[in-house]
Design a protein around this motif. Structure first.
Motif, PDB file in Angstrom:
ATOM      1  N   GLU A 173      57.827  -4.147  12.034  1.00  0.00           N
ATOM      2  CA  GLU A 173      58.754  -5.251  12.285  1.00  0.00           C
ATOM      3  C   GLU A 173      59.492  -5.681  11.028  1.00  0.00           C
TER       4      GLU A 173
ATOM      5  N   GLU B 112      48.069 -17.250  18.525  1.00  0.00           N
ATOM      6  CA  GLU B 112      49.500 -16.910  18.630  1.00  0.00           C
ATOM      7  C   GLU B 112      49.714 -15.415  18.781  1.00  0.00           C
ATOM      8  N   ALA B 113      48.879 -14.640  18.120  1.00  0.00           N
ATOM      9  CA  ALA B 113      48.979 -13.176  18.287  1.00  0.00           C
ATOM     10  C   ALA B 113      48.681 -12.801  19.733  1.00  0.00           C
TER      11      ALA B 113
ATOM     12  N   ALA C 230      51.650 -13.707  21.941  1.00  0.00           N
ATOM     13  CA  ALA C 230      52.731 -12.729  21.800  1.00  0.00           C
ATOM     14  C   ALA C 230      52.455 -11.501  22.663  1.00  0.00           C
TER      15      ALA C 230
ATOM     16  N   VAL D  58      53.026  -7.523  17.367  1.00  0.00           N
ATOM     17  CA  VAL D  58      52.543  -8.317  16.245  1.00  0.00           C
ATOM     18  C   VAL D  58      52.396  -7.406  15.022  1.00  0.00           C
ATOM     19  N   THR D  59      52.292  -8.028  13.859  1.00  0.00           N
ATOM     20  CA  THR D  59      52.307  -7.267  12.617  1.00  0.00           C
ATOM     21  C   THR D  59      51.205  -7.736  11.675  1.00  0.00           C
TER      22      THR D  59
ATOM     23  N   SER E 205      52.909  -2.672  12.445  1.00  0.00           N
ATOM     24  CA  SER E 205      53.146  -3.373  13.716  1.00  0.00           C
ATOM     25  C   SER E 205      52.457  -2.684  14.873  1.00  0.00           C
ATOM     26  N   SER E 206      52.110  -3.484  15.850  1.00  0.00           N
ATOM     27  CA  SER E 206      51.459  -2.951  17.043  1.00  0.00           C
ATOM     28  C   SER E 206      52.492  -2.247  17.913  1.00  0.00           C
TER      29      SER E 206
ATOM     30  N   THR F 252      46.499  -7.471  20.997  1.00  0.00           N
ATOM     31  CA  THR F 252      47.316  -7.935  19.866  1.00  0.00           C
ATOM     32  C   THR F 252      46.550  -8.959  19.029  1.00  0.00           C
ATOM     33  N   ARG F 253      45.722  -9.767  19.671  1.00  0.00           N
ATOM     34  CA  ARG F 253      44.890 -10.728  18.947  1.00  0.00           C
ATOM     35  C   ARG F 253      44.027  -9.977  17.924  1.00  0.00           C
TER      36      ARG F 253
ATOM     37  N   ILE G  71      45.907  -7.789  14.650  1.00  0.00           N
ATOM     38  CA  ILE G  71      46.284  -8.317  13.342  1.00  0.00           C
ATOM     39  C   ILE G  71      45.070  -8.432  12.421  1.00  0.00           C
TER      40      ILE G  71
END
Length: 590
Positions: free
Chosen positions: A103, A429-430, A433, A440-441, A447-448, A486-487, A490
């Motif tokens: 990202e 927040e991850a 998203a 996410v990054t 980045s995912s 995504t959680r 990161i």
DNA sequence: ATGTCAGAGCTG
DNA sequence: CTTCCAGCTCTGACAT
């Protein structure tokens, strides 16, 4: 093409020392060209493959450039075979993968179009089949790997530099660090394969015989398993039951009145029946035999060395994978089989609670940092009065990072949310998203991947007018699933970055130790036979194989590298990364 | 005969 | 209730 690395109008000479791009030239020859900080290229030089090692050795001695090449797996083993080690490289295949997805990079399309650089690593076979494979490899190469030519390497390097130059400020600095760390990881992976993990096959055999009985004839069942199978059949009233067949075993269990839906261990353990204990034991032994039995030794151990195939960047989060031999799945039971050569020692080190510490650092959560400073993080959480026991602290923290909502874990997470709001906000927040289908990054810029087309289709179906309750439930579930991914991404991804930096720093520090004068390693290859070297890496632990006279220095290097890794990623942070370091002849079970 | 899949269990 | 994140490999079952 966004940038051309060939000489521009200025005819100032390009000094060797910055980057040196290596690749196949015309015919069978190999070409090399220096590139300076502003991207200008010097005069290409050419030589034969036989001259490659000498060329690299000379350059390494005078200017130690960062070698830019297509794929470390392709170039480094032949250098190591000739005893040549290099300090740093830029692995175009791995860096391409990071930049293409990051990202932080605005012009990802320029890289995505270079499809020949989006290739998976080449797979490797067990050593017993290795010799025959070597010729095949070259033939199969071109279709499945990145290009190894000098012209293609120069083009891709120029493309990456142009893309990277457009990333300014902190993200640019982090991304550069990530690319360097990823490339260093590729060096470590190839070096660890070349050096090998010292493996005591006799001890391994002893452990197998203790558990299974003598080695049986090919295809026959070991004695101990046979006895257990007989006991199980007797208790279930099913003679000649083939336990290895899931459906048959399940049927026999049911007929014996044990009402289970699967044959998995946790479900069996809930039932009271005289057949259960021998069955669980049988399964344990069957696993040991098939995963790490005598056949495994035959396939993977040669001359006292297990040479795992590590795959840097093989996991989406940036963790390493392994291919062949199951290097990252070696059971704890077999850890004592890892044994230093005579006159050598093993330095084993692992980081305590790496992932939550990384989370504390990246979120700037001072309360969480304080809980872990100078002590076990879970103990710190208990002492803060957030939960009662260390076990609860552990479950709560893991639940926070994995996104558990049920059971003990789900019950405890809200307490963390009150005490560590910044850390929890970051992972929450991850997750949010991901539930929206976003990416996410990590801290350094990996980045995912976006969700699949099927995922979006499921979400869209739930929005349509005729959507059923089942459609909506399915959409909600897959959204939550992706949110948990995504959680975790990161945190796991940033922890992998810390570990890469640790690995790279350890490697560099070890390489600067003087050559040992004492015993030589018996089978490590000329590049590693007289100096401490990394021998094993598993997400948050390393094992260094070192001459006894260097063991203390090696342990100090591992410690110093961990401190350096924290500074490299997070600058001055109040989070520490304590290591558990042991120096011994054998690796410990734990 | 050959290829793919799910289940199980090992790692962090 | 069905524990939750990331993997690899072996096995038997099943499809082609």
């Amino acid at each position: 093409m966004t940038a051309d690395p060939s000489p521009d109008a200025s005819d100032a000479p390009v000094a060797p020392g910055r980057w040196c791009v290596l690749g196949r030239g015309a015919g069978d020859r190999i070409g090399a060209v220096d590139v300076d900080a502003s991207g200008r290229a010097g005069e290409p030089v050419e030589f034969t493959p036989a001259e490659l090692a000498a060329f690299v050795r000379d350059r390494e001695a005078c200017s130690a450039p960062r070698w830019v090449w297509s794929d470390t797996v392709h170039w480094l083993p032949r250098l190591l075979d000739e005893g040549v080690r290099i300090e740093r490289c830029h692995d175009l295949r791995l860096t391409h993968a990071i930049l293409r997805g990051s990202e932080f990079v605005s012009d990802r399309l320029a890289l995505a179009e270079a499809t020949e650089w989006s290739r998976a690593p080449v797979e490797t076979e067990p050593e017993s089949r290795g010799a025959a494979l070597f010729d095949l490899e070259e033939a199969a190469d071109s279709a499945r790997t990145v290009p190894h030519g000098l012209a293609e390497a120069r083009e891709e390097f120029a493309r990456q530099r142009a893309v990277l130059d457009a990333v300014s400020g902190e993200p640019g600095a982090r991304l550069r660090l990530l690319l360097a760390a990823e490339s260093a990881g590729a060096l470590v992976a190839a070096e660890m394969r070349a050096a090998g993990l010292p493996w005591d096959s006799e001890e391994h055999d002893r452990i197998l015989r203790d558990a299974l009985g003598p080695r049986p004839a090919r295809g026959a069942k070991p004695a101990r398993m046979g006895e257990l199978a007989e006991a199980i059949g007797r208790e279930l009233g099913a003679r000649n039951l083939s336990i290895d067949s899931q459906p048959k075993l399940l049927g026999a269990l049911r007929r014996a009145g044990i009402d289970v839906g699967s044959t998995s261990r946790w479900e069996l353990a809930e039932h009271e029946h005289p057949a259960i204990a021998p069955l669980l034991q049988y399964k344990k032994l069957a696993r040991l035999l098939s995963a790490n039995g005598w056949a495994w030794i035959d396939d993977w151990v040669r001359e006292g060395r297990y040479r795992p195939v590590y795959v840097p960047g093989g996991v989406v989060t940036g963790r390493w994978a392994s291919s062949g031999g199951g290097a990252l799945q070696i059971p704890r039971l077999l850890r004592p089989v890892i044994r230093a050569d005579p006159g050598w020692m093993l330095v084993s080190a692992d980081v305590s609670q790496l992932e939550p510490r990384v989370l504390a650092a990246m979120s700037g959560d001072r309360a969480m940092a304080a809980a872990g400073r100078g002590r076990d993080l879970y103990d710190g959480i208990v002492e803060s009065g957030i939960v009662e026991t260390r076990q609860e602290a552990k479950i709560a923290v893991l639940g926070a990072m994995y996104g558990s909502t049920t059971g003990d874990s789900g019950r405890l997470v809200p307490r963390l949310r009150r005490s560590f709001p910044r850390a929890m906000r970051l992972v929450d927040e991850a997750a949010a998203a991901g539930e929206r289908g976003g990416i996410v990054t990590t801290w350094l810029g990996r980045s995912s991947p976006a969700p699949s087309a099927e995922w979006f289709e499921v979400q869209a179906r739930a929005q349509r007018s005729g959507a059923t309750a089942a459609d909506e439930a399915r959409a909600r579930r897959s959204a939550r699933d992706f949110g948990r991914f995504t959680r975790n991404f990161i945190v796991q991804g940033t922890a992998a970055e810390w570990a890469l930096a640790w690995l790279a720093e350890t490697r560099l520090r070890l390489s600067r130790l003087p050559e040992a004068r004492g015993a030589r390693a018996t089978a490590s290859g000329s590049a590693f036979s007289s100096r401490a070297h990394l021998a094993f890496f598993l997400h948050d632990e390393v094992i260094v194989h070192t001459p006894i006279e260097q063991a203390e220095d090696a342990a100090a290097a591992v410690e110093a590298a961990a401190a350096a890794a924290g500074r490299l990623l997070f600058g001055s942070t109040d989070v520490d990364f304590p290591l558990d370091v042991r120096v011994a002849e054998r690796a410990a079970k734990h």
